[in-house]
Scaffold this motif. Structure first.
Motif, PDB file in Angstrom:
ATOM      1  N   THR A  41       4.201  21.284   1.156  1.00 18.41           N
ATOM      2  CA  THR A  41       3.500  20.378   1.640  1.00 18.41           C
ATOM      3  C   THR A  41       2.092  21.035   2.081  1.00 18.41           C
ATOM      4  OG1 THR A  41       5.415  19.368   3.551  1.00 18.41           O
ATOM      5  CG2 THR A  41       3.444  18.923   4.146  1.00 18.41           C
ATOM      6  N   LYS A  42       1.035  19.900   2.172  1.00 16.92           N
ATOM      7  CA  LYS A  42       0.006  20.012   2.672  1.00 16.92           C
ATOM      8  C   LYS A  42      -0.967  18.865   2.908  1.00 16.92           C
ATOM      9  CE  LYS A  42      -3.535  23.446   3.427  1.00 16.92           C
ATOM     10  NZ  LYS A  42      -3.412  24.675   3.833  1.00 16.92           N
ATOM     11  N   ARG A  43      -2.071  19.751   4.668  1.00 13.23           N
ATOM     12  CA  ARG A  43      -2.379  18.458   4.827  1.00 13.23           C
ATOM     13  C   ARG A  43      -3.974  19.217   5.229  1.00 13.23           C
ATOM     14  NH1 ARG A  43      -0.554  14.791   8.940  1.00 13.23           N
ATOM     15  NH2 ARG A  43       1.490  14.264   8.510  1.00 13.23           N
ATOM     16  N   PHE A  44      -4.853  17.932   4.871  1.00 14.93           N
ATOM     17  CA  PHE A  44      -6.322  18.651   5.003  1.00 14.93           C
ATOM     18  C   PHE A  44      -6.767  17.081   5.794  1.00 14.93           C
ATOM     19  CE2 PHE A  44      -5.989  19.535   0.582  1.00 14.93           C
ATOM     20  CZ  PHE A  44      -6.504  21.224   1.120  1.00 14.93           C
ATOM     21  N   GLY A  64      -6.776  14.827   8.495  1.00 18.66           N
ATOM     22  CA  GLY A  64      -5.230  13.611   7.908  1.00 18.66           C
ATOM     23  C   GLY A  64      -4.623  13.840   7.086  1.00 18.66           C
ATOM     24  N   ILE A  65      -5.283  14.175   5.566  1.00 21.40           N
ATOM     25  CA  ILE A  65      -5.157  13.917   4.248  1.00 21.40           C
ATOM     26  C   ILE A  65      -3.429  14.590   4.002  1.00 21.40           C
ATOM     27  CG2 ILE A  65      -5.732  13.830   1.933  1.00 21.40           C
ATOM     28  CD1 ILE A  65      -8.240  13.236   3.120  1.00 21.40           C
ATOM     29  N   LYS A  66      -2.524  13.829   3.738  1.00 26.04           N
ATOM     30  CA  LYS A  66      -1.568  14.512   2.924  1.00 26.04           C
ATOM     31  C   LYS A  66      -1.552  14.613   1.390  1.00 26.04           C
ATOM     32  CE  LYS A  66       3.027  13.264   5.611  1.00 26.04           C
ATOM     33  NZ  LYS A  66       4.138  13.096   6.157  1.00 26.04           N
ATOM     34  N   ALA A  67      -2.013  15.880   1.341  1.00 20.46           N
ATOM     35  CA  ALA A  67      -2.522  16.528  -0.485  1.00 20.46           C
ATOM     36  C   ALA A  67      -1.123  16.244  -0.976  1.00 20.46           C
ATOM     37  CB  ALA A  67      -3.244  17.235  -0.481  1.00 20.46           C
ATOM     38  N   LEU A  68      -0.065  17.359  -0.358  1.00 23.57           N
ATOM     39  CA  LEU A  68       1.524  17.494  -0.556  1.00 23.57           C
ATOM     40  C   LEU A  68       2.350  17.021   0.193  1.00 23.57           C
ATOM     41  CD1 LEU A  68       0.997  20.834  -2.329  1.00 23.57           C
ATOM     42  CD2 LEU A  68       1.625  18.301  -4.039  1.00 23.57           C
ATOM     43  N   SER A  69       3.123  16.573   0.001  1.00 22.82           N
ATOM     44  CA  SER A  69       3.981  15.457   0.619  1.00 22.82           C
ATOM     45  C   SER A  69       5.737  16.156   0.748  1.00 22.82           C
ATOM     46  CB  SER A  69       4.141  14.157   1.618  1.00 22.82           C
ATOM     47  OG  SER A  69       5.295  13.547   2.324  1.00 22.82           O
ATOM     48  N   GLU A  70       6.173  17.389   1.058  1.00 19.12           N
ATOM     49  CA  GLU A  70       7.820  17.804   0.593  1.00 19.12           C
ATOM     50  C   GLU A  70       7.684  17.173  -0.983  1.00 19.12           C
ATOM     51  OE1 GLU A  70      10.414  18.566   1.865  1.00 19.12           O
ATOM     52  OE2 GLU A  70       8.793  17.714   4.230  1.00 19.12           O
ATOM     53  N   ASP A 114       1.429  10.722  -6.573  1.00 19.85           N
ATOM     54  CA  ASP A 114       1.056  10.048  -6.023  1.00 19.85           C
ATOM     55  C   ASP A 114       1.275   9.768  -3.728  1.00 19.85           C
ATOM     56  OD1 ASP A 114      -0.768   7.844  -5.337  1.00 19.85           O
ATOM     57  OD2 ASP A 114       0.053   6.186  -5.496  1.00 19.85           O
ATOM     58  N   ALA A 115      -0.383  10.244  -3.913  1.00 18.79           N
ATOM     59  CA  ALA A 115      -0.204  10.358  -2.410  1.00 18.79           C
ATOM     60  C   ALA A 115       0.364  11.764  -1.721  1.00 18.79           C
ATOM     61  CB  ALA A 115      -0.339   8.971  -1.159  1.00 18.79           C
ATOM     62  N   GLY A 116       0.066  12.866  -2.586  1.00 16.93           N
ATOM     63  CA  GLY A 116       1.125  13.670  -2.562  1.00 16.93           C
ATOM     64  C   GLY A 116       2.916  13.949  -2.695  1.00 16.93           C
ATOM     65  N   GLU A 117       3.127  13.202  -2.750  1.00 20.45           N
ATOM     66  CA  GLU A 117       4.806  12.243  -3.280  1.00 20.45           C
ATOM     67  C   GLU A 117       4.670  12.754  -4.666  1.00 20.45           C
ATOM     68  OE1 GLU A 117       6.564   9.784  -0.728  1.00 20.45           O
ATOM     69  OE2 GLU A 117       5.767  10.048   0.913  1.00 20.45           O
ATOM     70  N   LYS A 118       5.929  12.862  -4.760  1.00 27.52           N
ATOM     71  CA  LYS A 118       6.548  13.224  -6.684  1.00 27.52           C
ATOM     72  C   LYS A 118       7.265  11.378  -6.332  1.00 27.52           C
ATOM     73  CE  LYS A 118      10.715  15.154  -8.118  1.00 27.52           C
ATOM     74  NZ  LYS A 118      11.030  16.109  -8.632  1.00 27.52           N
ATOM     75  N   VAL A 119       6.746  10.654  -7.285  1.00 28.77           N
ATOM     76  CA  VAL A 119       7.222   9.249  -7.278  1.00 28.77           C
ATOM     77  C   VAL A 119       8.017   8.791  -8.277  1.00 28.77           C
ATOM     78  CG1 VAL A 119       6.832   6.998  -6.994  1.00 28.77           C
ATOM     79  CG2 VAL A 119       5.145   8.578  -6.317  1.00 28.77           C
ATOM     80  N   CYS A 120       7.915  10.026  -9.319  1.00 27.56           N
ATOM     81  CA  CYS A 120       9.625   9.522 -10.357  1.00 27.56           C
ATOM     82  C   CYS A 120       9.242  10.585 -11.260  1.00 27.56           C
ATOM     83  CB  CYS A 120       9.622   8.208 -11.148  1.00 27.56           C
ATOM     84  SG  CYS A 120       8.298   7.998 -11.592  1.00 27.56           S
ATOM     85  N   GLU A 121       9.692  11.155 -12.278  1.00 25.73           N
ATOM     86  CA  GLU A 121       9.644  11.931 -13.246  1.00 25.73           C
ATOM     87  C   GLU A 121      10.601  11.339 -14.415  1.00 25.73           C
ATOM     88  OE1 GLU A 121      10.681  16.182 -12.998  1.00 25.73           O
ATOM     89  OE2 GLU A 121      12.012  15.609 -10.855  1.00 25.73           O
TER      90      GLU A 121
END
Ligand SMILES: Nc1ncnc2c1ncn2[C@@H]1O[C@H](COP(=O)(O)OP(=O)(O)OP(=O)(O)O)[C@@H](O)[C@H]1O
Ligand SMILES: [Mg+2]
Length: 250
Positions: free
Chosen positions: A10-13, A15-21, A225-232
């Motif tokens: 997780t990384k926030r800048f 208000g932005i969630k650059a990495l989320s879980e 997308d938006a810091g999250e892994k959506v699919c692989e």
């Protein structure tokens, strides 16, 4: 064998969630494509993996060892090298000097060698030089050894950045948009170099917006997308995922 694993990064800048879980596992010898729209968090992931920025949460393991929070130079020594989306070559140094700077074993780094240029350190310097020249020749920069990095075309500079990762002797190579903005013949050349990396025991994670390039060299693709892994999955699977189609149509 798993070479790299990220767990819940997780990384926030502000208000932005650059990495989320963000979690993923990369096996030795794989070439992974990391795709996603602008601002998805791809470069931030590289910055966290290489210690350039600290994560707010989560963990990274490389070769079974925790590397979370370690300094960039320590992570580089452990065997992770990267290129930058905005290249960081030293433009006023020659092509050969740029490559030489990347070797892990630099005799001048040791205090003693400031005072005594021992025969051992002179030997190490000569060996590094020989290896750098061989690498640059192997990858088509042999006739540019003494040119300033600044004098290279943008594509050649990207190729040199990749060669620098090889000079560093890294096991894991992180490439941030290695073929963006360069001429088609250089794209071909760089893709050929990337294709040859698993054969040398290297593992690669490659960020690109050029889907055709990703499809040609990657075994597996991660879409974020938006810091999250959506699919692989395979390029085919990811390309046809409705969430991917929607993100690119937005
Ligand atoms: N050092 C920073 N300070 C503040 N915000 C940042 C910083 N680095 C990244 N961000 C923000 O984090 C988000 C993710 O950025 P990142 O550069 O990781 O995206 P990206 O997926 O690499 O995008 P692109 O494809 O455009 O290179 C963006 O909203 C960006 O503005
Ligand atoms: Mg980026």
């Amino acid at each position: 064998m798993t070479l790299l694993s990220c767990e819940g990064l997780t990384k926030r800048f502000d208000g932005i969630k650059a990495l989320s879980e963000f979690s993923c596992a990369v096996k030795e010898g794989e070439t992974i494509g990391l795709i996603g729209p602008n601002g998805a968090g791809k470069t931030t992931l590289f910055n966290v993996l290489t210690g350039f920025i600290p994560a707010d949460g989560g963990a990274v393991h490389f070769q079974g060892k925790g590397i979370t929070g370690k300094a960039p130079y320590r992570i580089a020594r452990m065997g992770i090298a990267r290129t930058f989306q905005i290249l960081r070559l030293i433009k006023r140094l020659s092509v050969l000097e740029n490559a030489l700077l990347c070797f892990q074993d630099q005799p001048g780094e040791r205090l003693g060698s400031i005072f005594f240029r021992s025969r051992q350190s002179a030997k190490q310097e000569a060996a590094n030089r020989e290896k750098a020249v061989a690498l640059l020749k192997q990858y088509g920069l042999g006739d540019k050894l003494h040119d300033l990095a600044d004098a290279l075309s943008y594509g050649q500079q990207k190729l040199l950045s990749l060669v620098c990762c090889l000079a560093a002797g890294a096991d894991l190579i992180l490439l941030d948009e290695p073929v963006a903005g360069i001429a088609p013949e250089m794209i071909e050349k760089i893709l050929e170099v990337i294709k040859g990396l698993p054969g040398q025991g290297k593992t690669v994670i490659l960020i690109e917006h050029n889907m055709e390039a990703i499809g040609r060299v990657c075994d597996r693709v991660i879409f974020m997308d938006a810091g999250e892994k959506v699919c692989e999955g395979t390029m085919e699977e990811v390309k046809n995922d409705p969430r991917v189609i929607e993100a690119y149509l937005d």
